[in-house]
Motif scaffolding. Structure first.
Motif, short mmCIF file in Angstrom:
data_model
loop_
_atom_site.label_atom_id
_atom_site.label_comp_id
_atom_site.label_asym_id
_atom_site.label_seq_id
_atom_site.Cartn_x
_atom_site.Cartn_y
_atom_site.Cartn_z
N VAL A 44 1.00 -1.06 -0.16
CA VAL A 44 -0.17 0.17 -0.24
C VAL A 44 1.31 1.25 -0.14
O VAL A 44 1.64 1.28 1.19
CB VAL A 44 -0.78 0.01 1.23
N ALA A 45 0.54 1.99 -1.26
CA ALA A 45 1.47 3.68 -0.75
C ALA A 45 0.67 4.75 -1.20
O ALA A 45 -0.66 4.64 -1.85
CB ALA A 45 2.93 2.98 -1.97
N ALA A 46 1.07 5.96 -1.16
CA ALA A 46 0.76 7.26 -1.87
C ALA A 46 1.13 7.25 -3.69
O ALA A 46 2.77 6.91 -3.36
CB ALA A 46 1.00 8.02 -0.98
N GLY A 47 0.77 7.93 -3.99
CA GLY A 47 1.18 8.16 -5.28
C GLY A 47 1.09 7.23 -6.29
O GLY A 47 2.58 6.59 -6.47
N GLY A 48 0.35 6.48 -7.17
CA GLY A 48 0.96 5.50 -7.32
C GLY A 48 0.90 3.69 -6.70
O GLY A 48 -0.09 2.85 -7.49
N LEU A 49 0.13 3.95 -5.75
CA LEU A 49 -0.06 3.29 -4.89
C LEU A 49 -0.99 4.16 -3.52
O LEU A 49 -1.98 3.50 -3.57
CB LEU A 49 0.76 2.48 -4.40
N ALA A 50 -0.69 5.15 -3.68
CA ALA A 50 -1.79 6.30 -2.60
C ALA A 50 -1.08 7.97 -2.41
O ALA A 50 0.00 7.61 -2.99
CB ALA A 50 -1.49 6.06 -0.83
N VAL A 51 -2.31 7.97 -3.59
CA VAL A 51 -1.85 9.76 -3.62
C VAL A 51 -3.00 10.78 -3.61
O VAL A 51 -4.20 10.58 -2.81
CB VAL A 51 -1.95 10.08 -5.08
N ALA A 78 7.73 -2.21 -9.24
CA ALA A 78 8.15 -0.97 -9.81
C ALA A 78 7.01 0.03 -10.46
O ALA A 78 5.87 -0.90 -11.17
CB ALA A 78 9.04 -0.72 -10.44
N ASP A 79 6.28 1.17 -9.47
CA ASP A 79 5.06 1.42 -10.34
C ASP A 79 4.54 2.55 -9.97
O ASP A 79 4.77 3.25 -9.12
CB ASP A 79 3.83 0.53 -9.73
N PRO A 80 4.64 3.04 -11.58
CA PRO A 80 5.14 4.82 -12.44
C PRO A 80 3.48 5.73 -11.66
O PRO A 80 2.61 5.00 -12.13
CB PRO A 80 5.25 5.26 -13.27
N LEU A 81 3.92 6.46 -10.99
CA LEU A 81 2.81 7.30 -11.20
C LEU A 81 2.15 7.98 -12.58
O LEU A 81 2.89 8.44 -13.13
CB LEU A 81 2.92 8.79 -10.13
N GLY A 94 -0.83 14.39 -12.93
CA GLY A 94 -2.39 14.54 -11.76
C GLY A 94 -2.43 14.18 -10.59
O GLY A 94 -2.93 13.77 -9.93
N LEU A 95 -1.27 12.90 -10.36
CA LEU A 95 -1.62 11.81 -8.97
C LEU A 95 -0.26 12.88 -8.31
O LEU A 95 0.44 13.26 -9.19
CB LEU A 95 -0.35 11.53 -9.10
N THR A 96 -0.14 13.24 -7.07
CA THR A 96 0.51 13.78 -6.83
C THR A 96 1.61 12.49 -5.22
O THR A 96 0.96 12.11 -4.16
CB THR A 96 0.59 14.93 -5.68
N TYR A 97 2.47 12.22 -5.03
CA TYR A 97 2.82 10.84 -3.47
C TYR A 97 2.79 11.54 -2.46
O TYR A 97 3.46 13.06 -2.15
CB TYR A 97 4.55 10.84 -4.30
N TYR A 156 10.39 5.80 -2.86
CA TYR A 156 9.74 6.93 -4.02
C TYR A 156 10.84 7.72 -4.72
O TYR A 156 11.55 7.97 -4.11
CB TYR A 156 8.69 7.95 -3.29
N THR A 157 11.14 7.18 -6.49
CA THR A 157 11.80 8.26 -6.97
C THR A 157 11.60 9.43 -8.34
O THR A 157 11.16 8.96 -8.65
CB THR A 157 12.24 6.99 -8.10
N ALA A 158 11.76 10.68 -7.18
CA ALA A 158 10.71 11.75 -7.27
C ALA A 158 11.52 11.69 -8.82
O ALA A 158 10.06 12.58 -9.79
CB ALA A 158 11.02 13.01 -6.42
N GLY A 159 12.39 11.65 -9.36
CA GLY A 159 12.76 11.84 -10.69
C GLY A 159 12.62 11.13 -11.56
O GLY A 159 11.78 12.25 -12.69
N ASP A 160 11.58 9.79 -11.91
CA ASP A 160 11.14 9.12 -12.23
C ASP A 160 8.95 9.23 -12.34
O ASP A 160 8.71 8.18 -12.41
CB ASP A 160 11.37 7.94 -12.67
N ARG A 161 9.31 9.71 -10.52
CA ARG A 161 7.60 9.48 -10.75
C ARG A 161 7.32 8.31 -10.65
O ARG A 161 6.24 7.59 -10.24
CB ARG A 161 7.12 10.39 -10.98
N THR A 162 8.34 7.07 -9.76
CA THR A 162 7.74 5.90 -9.50
C THR A 162 8.51 5.29 -7.93
O THR A 162 8.95 5.70 -7.56
CB THR A 162 9.06 5.12 -10.71
#
Length: 316
Positions: free
Chosen positions: A11-18, A246-249, A252-255, A282-288
């Motif tokens: 479970v995560a935020a942004g790509g998994l929670a946002v 690996a799951d990219p955002l 329109g979504l923000t981690y 979470y890698t901000a550069g590729d939003r993943t």
């Protein structure tokens, strides 16, 4: 590794929670593959059933040990729980000693398709010293042939061994078994511990993803918080070593910082957003969002990537 049949949820935020979403959010994502065709796996490969008391051993009738049989005339299988006589299990909380009261073959019969190439793996350990065993495979009622070299290990650590077997023409049931070759002290009924056994088709990790709008709106609105859950299950017959997901955002979504966690399976718990300190980041550069799953996963290891198909994007 993700063992055959093992499942994990992240479970995560942004790509998994946002946050910061506009438009309609999807309920379920399309995945590829959605199922594993022709999968074959052992039953009870870790000897976890039936459960026996902590730090103990039991002699059990093979009819009560799911999947496994023995050629011993008394039909007894010997199970240990981790820590008994100071011996830890290799995986889970239980393991088996190859011979209970007499020299015999411990085996499992599985349905097979002629022409299949199947893989096997197991963990082996000596009891009083260095023990040696062998893997034998073939048709039930026929001659079982040795697969690979003899397996030899001491009593200070578990050794992992692997091999392959091609099912011959006409063989629709295959017997996968083990025999002791020697044991420290010369008593065939004392030694050759076994654990974490697999025999079957290759790994096949299926991922699925769902989303929940924690703000309760449908469709989603700007400022809503969405919780994404990604589940990965190895539906193949052999382990998937050090699997990563690996799951990219989507646009329109923000981690949401600090929202990443493993909720089921090995490594359960909250993860940091940084790389190099635990199983996920979470890698901000590729939003993943990336999480390494399974037994043996580390802050850097992840040999097999699991990437779900892109889900439908929220409209803007």
């Amino acid at each position: 590794m993700i063992a055959a049949g093992a499942a994990f949820a992240v479970v995560a935020a942004g790509g998994l929670a946002v946050v910061g979403v506009t438009g309609t959010s999807p309920a379920v994502a399309a995945q590829d593959p959605t199922s594993c065709q022709g999968s074959l796996a052992l039953t009870n490969g870790g000897f976890e059933q039936p459960a026996i008391p902590d730090t103990s051993y039991r002699l059990l009738q093979d009819a009560t040990v799911p999947g496994w049989q023995t050629t011993a005339t008394d039909h007894q299988i010997e199970l240990w729980s981790t820590g008994f006589n100071g011996t830890p299990s290799s995986a889970g909380r239980q393991f088996a000693e190859l011979n209970a009261t007499q020299a015999s073959t411990l085996f499992q019969d599985v349905p097979t398709t002629p022409g299949q190439t199947l893989g096997w793996s197991l963990d082996h350990r000596g009891r009083a010293g260095t023990d040696t065993m062998r893997v034998i495979i073939g048709a039930p009622g026929g001659t079982l042939t040795q697969s690979g070299a003899n397996l030899t290990d001491g009593n200070t650590a578990w050794g992992t061994h692997t091999g392959t077997y091609k099912v011959p023409a006409g063989q629709t049931t295959t017997r996968f078994g083990f025999q002791a070759v020697s044991s420290a002290g010369g008593n065939a009924t004392v030694g050759n511990f076994l654990d974490n056994i697999s025999f079957g088709s290759g790994p096949c990790v299926v991922a699925s993803k769902t989303v929940q709008n924690l703000s309760g709106h449908s469709p989603a609105q700007v400022g809503d918080t969405l919780r994404y859950t990604v589940s990965a299950t190895n539906s193949g017959g052999t382990p998937a070593p050090q699997t990563s997901l690996a799951d990219p955002l989507d646009a329109g979504l923000t981690y949401v910082p600090g929202s990443l966690k493993i909720t089921a399976g090995s490594g359960t718990g909250t993860l940091t957003d940084a790389s190099g300190d635990d199983r996920g980041e979470y890698t901000a550069g590729d939003r993943t969002v990336t999480v390494r799953l399974g037994d043996g996963a580390t802050a850097s290891a992840g040999a097999h990537s699991v990437r779900p198909r892109p889900r439908p994007r929220p409209s803007t």
